[in-house]
Design an enzyme around this catalytic site. Structure first.
Site, PDB file in Angstrom:
ATOM      1  CG  ASP A 331      -2.017   1.010   1.170  1.00 36.53           C
ATOM      2  OD1 ASP A 331      -2.109   1.729   0.162  1.00 36.53           O
ATOM      3  OD2 ASP A 331      -2.814   1.094   2.130  1.00 36.53           O
ATOM      4  CG  ASP A 592      -0.595  -0.914   7.873  1.00 36.43           C
ATOM      5  OD1 ASP A 592      -1.544  -1.140   7.080  1.00 36.43           O
ATOM      6  OD2 ASP A 592      -0.154   0.229   8.085  1.00 36.43           O
ATOM      7  CG  ASP A 596      -3.254  -5.441   4.552  1.00 36.42           C
ATOM      8  OD1 ASP A 596      -3.866  -5.436   3.475  1.00 36.42           O
ATOM      9  OD2 ASP A 596      -2.854  -4.404   5.112  1.00 36.42           O
ATOM     10  CG  ASN A 660      39.456 -33.743  -0.518  1.00 35.43           C
ATOM     11  OD1 ASN A 660      40.287 -33.591  -1.411  1.00 35.43           O
ATOM     12  ND2 ASN A 660      39.351 -32.919   0.512  1.00 35.43           N
ATOM     13  CG  ASN A 685      32.993 -34.252   7.191  1.00 35.62           C
ATOM     14  OD1 ASN A 685      32.932 -33.527   6.205  1.00 35.62           O
ATOM     15  ND2 ASN A 685      31.934 -34.591   7.899  1.00 35.62           N
TER      16      ASN A 685
END
Length: 859
Positions: A331, A592, A596, A660, A685
């Site tokens: 808005d 708001d 809405d 890897n 890891n």
């Protein structure tokens, strides 16, 4: 189970006096002391579960990966077969990895809880005989709550009094239309959807006013019982969908790798248990175990940064959608305009200033008891009289179908109905018009004159309301049917000027790849005038009545090309949002108001402001502590930074890790021993993941912030193959150096490759984290420091007491020199490949004439 003392008769079947008695309260509410005692007894008014159990579940979630579970089971199996030391080390590494992830995610969750306190919802209750505002979580059984339009219901309540009360209960009944509520007992077997004297926590007031007695709170409410299923129904965000698809991609690769390597190792007559543990360790190495923790840390860090810029994130995964948003619907009030509505003029039907019209408007605005909006406040401020307000006998609250508000006023022995609202809504209920100080029939000529005057005022940029009056018999109590046969009294014009920086901020928003679409209930004439003030070139405007006549396919075609949606009805907002999403856009909606909430739920990212009504703040994913486009721009930038830093981990996991693991799989086929022991794979890891914990604070290139960002699985797949194969090339060069230059045995080989593997995985992050040359885009201090610590630790481990636990040996100094040369060559080659990779990809995109390029591809 109800908090109300046990009775075979439910509270909706009892008289209010009986419920007051059972809850030891009254119309004057609770005392502060009683309320505090009940809060201790019944707990906070929330549907979230116990924090301890939440923390325990979060900890267990770190080990929910099927690969991790298999690894734990295999470790116990190894211990049962006598390999206790290795089993303890593997379990220790898995536990340490889980604790690290838990600590990071718990910290992130606690940070978000703190931020959410800034946007907590309040309710008005009667305490010590006075109406006070308290946090909704502090409401207790026995509180008397005062409700008006826009308020969330703070608990399951018995309705005491109601004036034209309509409540949205869609979460419970699935019914989209508001339900009218009224007081009075109902049969005990009345189904939930027909309990018209009961208000349910989680619903909200659409119109009208009420007072109600809170009977149940928290998990004892109907909403509490439904909360688990409601949480499960949350729509998956684009970001979460991308993570899920990335997980599927890695899962497919992992399963394929584990099956092939295990089968080949068994075929080569290597120990079955060692081969199985090695295959599982490879799977763990390929799986980005720390991804959930790193995502949580990155999102929490992004939320904290956004909070410093007055943007509060309620749902973490919405941050990415904020960054990838390419359409923002909003808005105009308070976002583009100053948000301070002022009355320009009060005019009679001939267009002349009228103190009488202003007084009518003041009476209507000041006496209404529902939600006081900025227009009512502006009218009250504009009226300069110091007279005492008369009595309001009856009120017909504003709603979004009628678009008007009526007040029955008693003064000087006369009863008068005063109605204020949208021009068309007022005109349709009038049969007379005030002309020359007296009412005359509203004929076609006078009606045409009123319409022309309204259009002229609207073209001048004013929001124009109309007023009508009607004499009412003194003893008559009005209802909606009395809004007819009224006399048109005049106009109220209001003005909300654009903010001084709105035009320039709009331009910046468009340059950052976000197109703004204004959705307003104001007329097309007012919207067109605003577009001129904002220097919008030839905006395309679509009006609500036109939208109502359009098919889904027609609106799907028109919506992306429309700049301003004017005269829009509340239900049309959600329709517009859904069709823009269907057209492929990531849509944000900023609202708001009471009406809405559906659009906020429908949008990819719902945005509200802290001054919004409760239902809008509850529906929103993100709440702005300060309204305006500039704070939105700041939030979008932080959202893109968060996404970019998360993707850096993904790129690392799909380059060095994949390379890897591919190298290890290949080496295990021609070596007479395993290239790395299972515990060494897990340690690799863990160490390569550690620096990534600092990636949330890493610097982000400006090119990564210039356009919206989204997951691109095809791009990730190509990146994985390209840089994974490059990593493997240098791994095999390391194998050659270890076997043919240094003639390494089993332990020397494993130690040498562990060293090269971890260091190369750490330094490659410095290369793939940016599209630019790595020395031109230096990482943040935390990432750089963590990388240095890991490299130092890897060099020191072979000479430390840990070496015996993990099967490492001290390497000759010359080998470190060779490793350093290989890693330097790897970084240089990766830079060249990176340049070629992006150049080739950009050329491919240019050929396909794509309108936009994702930010990880933009220069």
């Amino acid at each position: 189970m109800s908090i109300l003392p046990y009775t075979p008769v439910p509270f909706w079947a009892l008289e209010a006096t009986e419920v007051f008695s059972r809850l030891s309260t009254g119309t004057a509410g609770l005392s502060s002391r009683d309320a505090a005692e009940r809060l201790r007894k019944y707990g906070r008014n929330t549907v979230s579960s116990n924090r301890t159990s939440q923390a325990f579940i979060l900890f267990l979630a770190q080990f929910k990966s099927p690969v991790t579970i298999l690894l734990i089971v295999a470790s116990f199996l190894a211990a049962g077969l006598g390999d206790l030391a290795d089993a303890i080390i593997i379990l220790g590494i898995v536990l340490l990895s889980g604790i690290l992830g838990f600590w990071q995610e718990k910290g992130a969750n606690e940070a978000i809880k703190g931020l959410l306190q800034m946007v907590q919802l309040n309710c008005s209750v009667v305490r010590d005989g006075k109406t006070v505002s308290i946090p909704m979580i502090a409401a207790v059984p026995g509180d008397v709550v005062q409700l008006s339009a826009g308020d969330m219901i703070p608990g399951d309540c018995l309705l005491l009094t109601a004036t034209a009360l309509f409540v949205d209960e869609a979460a419970f009944t699935g019914e989209s239309f508001p339900v009218e509520k009224y007081s009075g007992p109902l049969p005990a077997d009345t189904p939930l959807a027909k309990r018209f004297n009961t208000l349910f926590m989680g619903s909200h007031v659409v119109s009208g006013t009420a007072s109600a007695l809170i009977v149940d709170t928290g998990m004892s409410t109907e909403f509490g019982k439904l909360s688990a299923s409601l949480r499960n129904s949350i729509v998956e965000t684009d970001f979460e969908r991308g993570i899920r698809k990335f997980g599927y991609l890695l899962m497919e690769l992992t399963l394929l790798l584990v099956i092939i390597i295990f089968a080949l190792n068994v075929w080569l007559h290597k120990p079955v248990l060692d081969s199985f543990l090695f295959s599982l360790a490879l799977a763990v190495g390929l799986t980005p175990q720390m991804l959930p923790a790193i995502i949580s840390v990155n999102l929490a860090a992004g939320a904290r940064k956004m909070a410093r810029k007055q943007v509060i994130v309620k749902r973490l995964s919405a941050i990415e959608n904020f960054g990838s948003m390419n359409v923002l619907c909003t808005d105009k009030t308070g976002t583009i305009t100053a948000g301070k509505v002022v009355v320009k003029d009060a005019l009679d039907c001939s267009g002349n200033p009228s103190a009488g019209v202003l007084r009518y408007a003041w009476l209507n605005a000041a006496l209404q008891s529902g939600f006081h909006n900025p227009i009512d406040k502006a009218i009250c401020e504009a009226y300069q009289g110091n007279e005492k307000l008369p009595n309001a006998k009856t009120e017909i609250p504003y709603d979004f179908s009628r678009k008007r508000l009526s007040i029955q006023v008693e003064e000087s022995g006369r009863s008068r109905l005063i109605t204020k609202g949208a021009f068309s809504s007022i005109l349709e209920i009038c049969t007379e018009v005030m002309h020359g100080g007296r009412p005359v029939p509203l004929g076609p000529d006078l009606k045409s004159s009123l319409v022309n005057r309204w259009e002229e005022l609207s073209r001048s940029g004013y929001r124009t309301l109309a007023l009508a009056v009607k004499e009412i018999p003194d003893k008559h109590k009005i209802d909606r049917h009395d809004e007819s046969g009224m006399t048109f009294a005049g106009f109220i014009t209001l003005f909300d000027p654009p903010k001084p920086d709105s035009a320039s901020t709009l331009l910046r928003l468009q340059q950052s790849g976000v197109k703004l679409k204004i959705i307003t209930g104001d007329t097309a004439l007012v919207a067109q005038h605003l577009a001129g003030l904002l220097e919008l070139p030839a905006p395309r405007i679509l009006k609500g009545p036109e939208i109502r006549q359009m098919s889904q396919s027609a609106l799907l075609h028109a919506a992306p090309r429309t700049d301003i949606f004017a005269e829009v009805e509340p239900n049309q907002k959600e329709r517009i949002i859904l069709l823009l999403k269907k057209a492929g856009y990531v849509v944000g909606f900023m609202g708001d108001g009471i009406n809405d909430a559906p659009a906020l739920h429908a949008a990819d990212v719902g945005i509200s402001v802290n001054t919004a009504v409760d239902v809008a703040k509850e529906a929103a994913d993100i709440v702005l502590l300060k309204s305006g486009l500039q704070v939105l721009l700041d939030g979008i930038e932080e959202g893109r930074k968060t996404f970019a830093n998360t993707m850096k981990y993904v790129f690392m996991a799909t380059s060095a890790n994949f390379g890897n693991m591919f190298s290890m799989a290949g080496a295990s086929l021609f070596l007479p021993f395993l290239p790395l022991l299972p515990k060494q794979v897990l340690l690799t890891n863990l160490l390569t993941d550690f620096p990534e914990m600092a990636i949330a604070s890493d610097k982000v290139d400006s090119s990564q912030l210039s356009l919206p960002q989204r997951w691109d699985m095809a791009f990730i797949r190509k990146f994985m193959i390209t840089f994974g194969l490059l990593s493997s090339v240098f791994d095999y060069l390391t194998f050659t150096c270890l076997l043919f230059v240094f003639h390494a045995g089993e332990r020397e080989f494993q130690t040498g490759w562990f060293t090269e593997s971890v260091i190369s995985a750490v330094v490659i992050v410095l290369v793939v984290r940016t599209r630019r040359a790595f020395f031109r885009s230096l990482p943040g201090n935390a990432l750089l420091g963590a990388s240095f610590v890991i490299i130092l630790a890897v060099c020191l481990i072979p000479g430390s007491p840990l070496s015996g636990w993990f099967g490492f040996v001290v390497l000759p100094p010359a080998l470190y020199t060779w490793i350093a040369v290989l890693i330097a060559a790897y970084m240089l080659t990766a830079e060249l490949v990176k340049h070629w990779f992006y150049k080739r990809l950009l050329a491919h995109i240019s050929k396909k004439n794509k309108p936009a390029v994702q930010s990880h591809l933009s220069r």
